[in-house]
Motif scaffolding. Structure first.
Motif, PDB file in Angstrom:
ATOM      1  N   VAL A 211     -27.145-121.486 -38.799  1.00  0.00           N
ATOM      2  CA  VAL A 211     -26.910-120.653 -39.982  1.00  0.00           C
ATOM      3  C   VAL A 211     -27.159-121.440 -41.265  1.00  0.00           C
ATOM      4  O   VAL A 211     -27.600-120.871 -42.272  1.00  0.00           O
ATOM      5  N   ASP A 212     -26.912-122.751 -41.241  1.00  0.00           N
ATOM      6  CA  ASP A 212     -27.223-123.575 -42.418  1.00  0.00           C
ATOM      7  C   ASP A 212     -28.727-123.559 -42.697  1.00  0.00           C
ATOM      8  O   ASP A 212     -29.159-123.478 -43.861  1.00  0.00           O
ATOM      9  N   ALA A 213     -29.533-123.627 -41.632  1.00  0.00           N
ATOM     10  CA  ALA A 213     -30.985-123.592 -41.792  1.00  0.00           C
ATOM     11  C   ALA A 213     -31.435-122.233 -42.330  1.00  0.00           C
ATOM     12  O   ALA A 213     -32.317-122.165 -43.206  1.00  0.00           O
ATOM     13  N   LEU A 214     -30.826-121.170 -41.848  1.00  0.00           N
ATOM     14  CA  LEU A 214     -31.177-119.833 -42.331  1.00  0.00           C
ATOM     15  C   LEU A 214     -30.835-119.681 -43.809  1.00  0.00           C
ATOM     16  O   LEU A 214     -31.611-119.123 -44.590  1.00  0.00           O
ATOM     17  N   GLN A 215     -29.678-120.189 -44.199  1.00  0.00           N
ATOM     18  CA  GLN A 215     -29.277-120.094 -45.603  1.00  0.00           C
ATOM     19  C   GLN A 215     -30.172-120.940 -46.505  1.00  0.00           C
ATOM     20  O   GLN A 215     -30.342-120.630 -47.681  1.00  0.00           O
ATOM     21  N   ALA A 216     -30.780-121.981 -45.940  1.00  0.00           N
ATOM     22  CA  ALA A 216     -31.674-122.853 -46.701  1.00  0.00           C
ATOM     23  C   ALA A 216     -33.098-122.312 -46.760  1.00  0.00           C
ATOM     24  O   ALA A 216     -33.987-122.957 -47.325  1.00  0.00           O
ATOM     25  N   GLY A 217     -33.320-121.134 -46.171  1.00  0.00           N
ATOM     26  CA  GLY A 217     -34.641-120.526 -46.224  1.00  0.00           C
ATOM     27  C   GLY A 217     -35.557-120.906 -45.082  1.00  0.00           C
ATOM     28  O   GLY A 217     -36.744-120.555 -45.087  1.00  0.00           O
ATOM     29  N   LYS A 218     -35.025-121.624 -44.090  1.00  0.00           N
ATOM     30  CA  LYS A 218     -35.848-122.022 -42.955  1.00  0.00           C
ATOM     31  C   LYS A 218     -35.797-120.944 -41.870  1.00  0.00           C
ATOM     32  O   LYS A 218     -34.918-120.081 -41.870  1.00  0.00           O
ATOM     33  N   LYS A 219     -36.756-121.012 -40.951  1.00  0.00           N
ATOM     34  CA  LYS A 219     -36.801-120.074 -39.826  1.00  0.00           C
ATOM     35  C   LYS A 219     -36.928-120.866 -38.534  1.00  0.00           C
ATOM     36  O   LYS A 219     -38.027-121.079 -38.018  1.00  0.00           O
ATOM     37  N   PRO A 220     -35.802-121.356 -38.006  1.00  0.00           N
ATOM     38  CA  PRO A 220     -35.835-122.133 -36.764  1.00  0.00           C
ATOM     39  C   PRO A 220     -36.481-121.341 -35.631  1.00  0.00           C
ATOM     40  O   PRO A 220     -36.350-120.116 -35.561  1.00  0.00           O
ATOM     41  N   ALA A 221     -37.175-122.036 -34.757  1.00  0.00           N
ATOM     42  CA  ALA A 221     -37.835-121.380 -33.632  1.00  0.00           C
ATOM     43  C   ALA A 221     -36.797-120.932 -32.608  1.00  0.00           C
ATOM     44  O   ALA A 221     -35.944-121.725 -32.201  1.00  0.00           O
ATOM     45  N   PRO A 222     -36.836-119.679 -32.181  1.00  0.00           N
ATOM     46  CA  PRO A 222     -35.924-119.223 -31.127  1.00  0.00           C
ATOM     47  C   PRO A 222     -36.169-119.994 -29.834  1.00  0.00           C
ATOM     48  O   PRO A 222     -37.234-120.581 -29.634  1.00  0.00           O
ATOM     49  N   THR A 223     -35.191-119.988 -28.961  1.00  0.00           N
ATOM     50  CA  THR A 223     -35.327-120.650 -27.668  1.00  0.00           C
ATOM     51  C   THR A 223     -36.480-120.052 -26.875  1.00  0.00           C
ATOM     52  O   THR A 223     -37.192-120.739 -26.160  1.00  0.00           O
ATOM     53  N   ARG A 224     -36.657-118.750 -27.003  1.00  0.00           N
ATOM     54  CA  ARG A 224     -37.734-118.025 -26.324  1.00  0.00           C
ATOM     55  C   ARG A 224     -38.004-116.758 -27.101  1.00  0.00           C
ATOM     56  O   ARG A 224     -37.220-116.349 -27.953  1.00  0.00           O
ATOM     57  N   GLY A 225     -39.135-116.146 -26.824  1.00  0.00           N
ATOM     58  CA  GLY A 225     -39.471-114.921 -27.533  1.00  0.00           C
ATOM     59  C   GLY A 225     -40.345-115.167 -28.739  1.00  0.00           C
ATOM     60  O   GLY A 225     -40.885-116.251 -28.938  1.00  0.00           O
ATOM     61  N   ALA A 226     -40.479-114.141 -29.562  1.00  0.00           N
ATOM     62  CA  ALA A 226     -41.384-114.184 -30.710  1.00  0.00           C
ATOM     63  C   ALA A 226     -40.843-115.079 -31.819  1.00  0.00           C
ATOM     64  O   ALA A 226     -39.643-115.351 -31.882  1.00  0.00           O
ATOM     65  N   PRO A 227     -41.734-115.533 -32.721  1.00  0.00           N
ATOM     66  CA  PRO A 227     -41.274-116.321 -33.870  1.00  0.00           C
ATOM     67  C   PRO A 227     -40.277-115.524 -34.713  1.00  0.00           C
ATOM     68  O   PRO A 227     -40.325-114.296 -34.743  1.00  0.00           O
TER      69      PRO A 227
END
Length: 290
Positions: A211-227
């Motif tokens: 959630v810290d990465a999301l709040q910083a504007g980043k888009k972490p790669a999911p474990t599986r599935g689409a970007p």
């Protein structure tokens, strides 16, 4: 009771009226969002024209959806996703938009929009973070993860509640938190979804970093599935709209959906030569005619 010859008893009002005919909602149930107070909802549609909210492209997409089904009302579920891709939730105007395009009443649309938890009745954050708190995930740490995110996104004194948003809804970095029922990933518990993409084998530390990465504007790669995309982008995909460019389409939606843990049983069976016994067709029992 009153009866007449040849009739069944007819109930009549009793002398004692019940003070309450419903069970009080829990603390994390947003009653106002489900059924707005008449004073708050009064004039909401008169003050806002649908064309000011939903542009010509959205109307064209709505007609595209309708054309996919033999009965227009069958397009209601994807059309509600289309509304969320524009507003980030299903507003009263969004309900009117669906009703207008599908020749339904507002009540018919509202009955569907309030039945499914995937349709939000208050503005959602840029990202929707869903923490599975069903049985196995809860036992594996899902409850602890949810409580940790409540205080991390809120505070110890005022934890963020179910379907509440940290930050300004629809603005960059804003996060709506929800505890979710089974996310169908028990073999990878505990799991979190961000805009319905999986982040498996979570811990409190991993969840906070996410959630810290999301709040910083980043888009972490999911474990599986689409970007990872944002909530509105995911809603547009759920409505059934994808890039026309083939390469961009593959970039947006492709991704490995299977995990080693998910396939382990099938792999063991293959290694050991196990097969399921063949099933014989058995005739269905006769049903007594009415």
């Amino acid at each position: 009771m009153s009866t007449q010859p040849g009739t069944t008893p007819t109930p009549e009002p009793g002398t004692s009226l019940a003070e309450q005919t419903h069970i009080a909602a829990g603390g994390d149930v947003d009653v106002i969002a489900i059924a707005p107070d008449p004073a708050e909802a009064e004039g909401i549609l008169e003050n806002a024209k649908l064309e000011d909210i939903f542009d010509a492209d959205t109307y064209a997409k709505a007609q595209n959806l309708i054309a996919r089904y033999p009965q227009s009302r069958s397009a209601l579920l994807p059309m509600l996703h289309l509304v969320q891709s524009v507003q980030g939730y299903v507003s009263q105007e969004g309900i009117a938009f669906c009703a207008q395009n599908l020749d339904l009443s507002d009540a018919e649309v509202s009955a569907v929009a309030t039945f499914y938890t995937m349709y939000k009745r208050r503005p959602c954050g840029e990202h929707l973070v869903s923490v599975c708190t069903n049985t196995l995930c809860a036992a594996m740490g899902g409850d602890a993860i949810y409580k940790k995110l409540q205080t991390h996104l809120g505070s110890e004194e005022k934890p963020l509640g179910h379907n509440e948003t940290a930050g300004t809804p629809n603005e960059p970095g804003s996060i709506t938190l929800e505890h979710a029922e089974c996310l169908a990933a028990c073999d990878l518990a505990p799991v979190i979804q961000v805009n319905y993409e999986y982040f498996d084998n979570q811990t409190e530390e991993k969840a906070v970093a996410l959630v810290d990465a999301l709040q910083a504007g980043k888009k972490p790669a999911p474990t599986r599935g689409a970007p990872l995309t944002n909530f509105k982008g995911a809603e547009l995909q759920l409505a059934g709209f994808f890039p026309e460019d083939a390469q961009q389409y593959r970039t947006d939606v492709d991704g490995p959906s299977q995990a080693v843990e998910t396939l382990r049983g099938a792999q063991v069976a293959q290694d050991r030569g196990w097969t399921a016994p063949a099933m014989k067709d058995v005739p269905l029992p006769e049903v007594e005619k009415k």
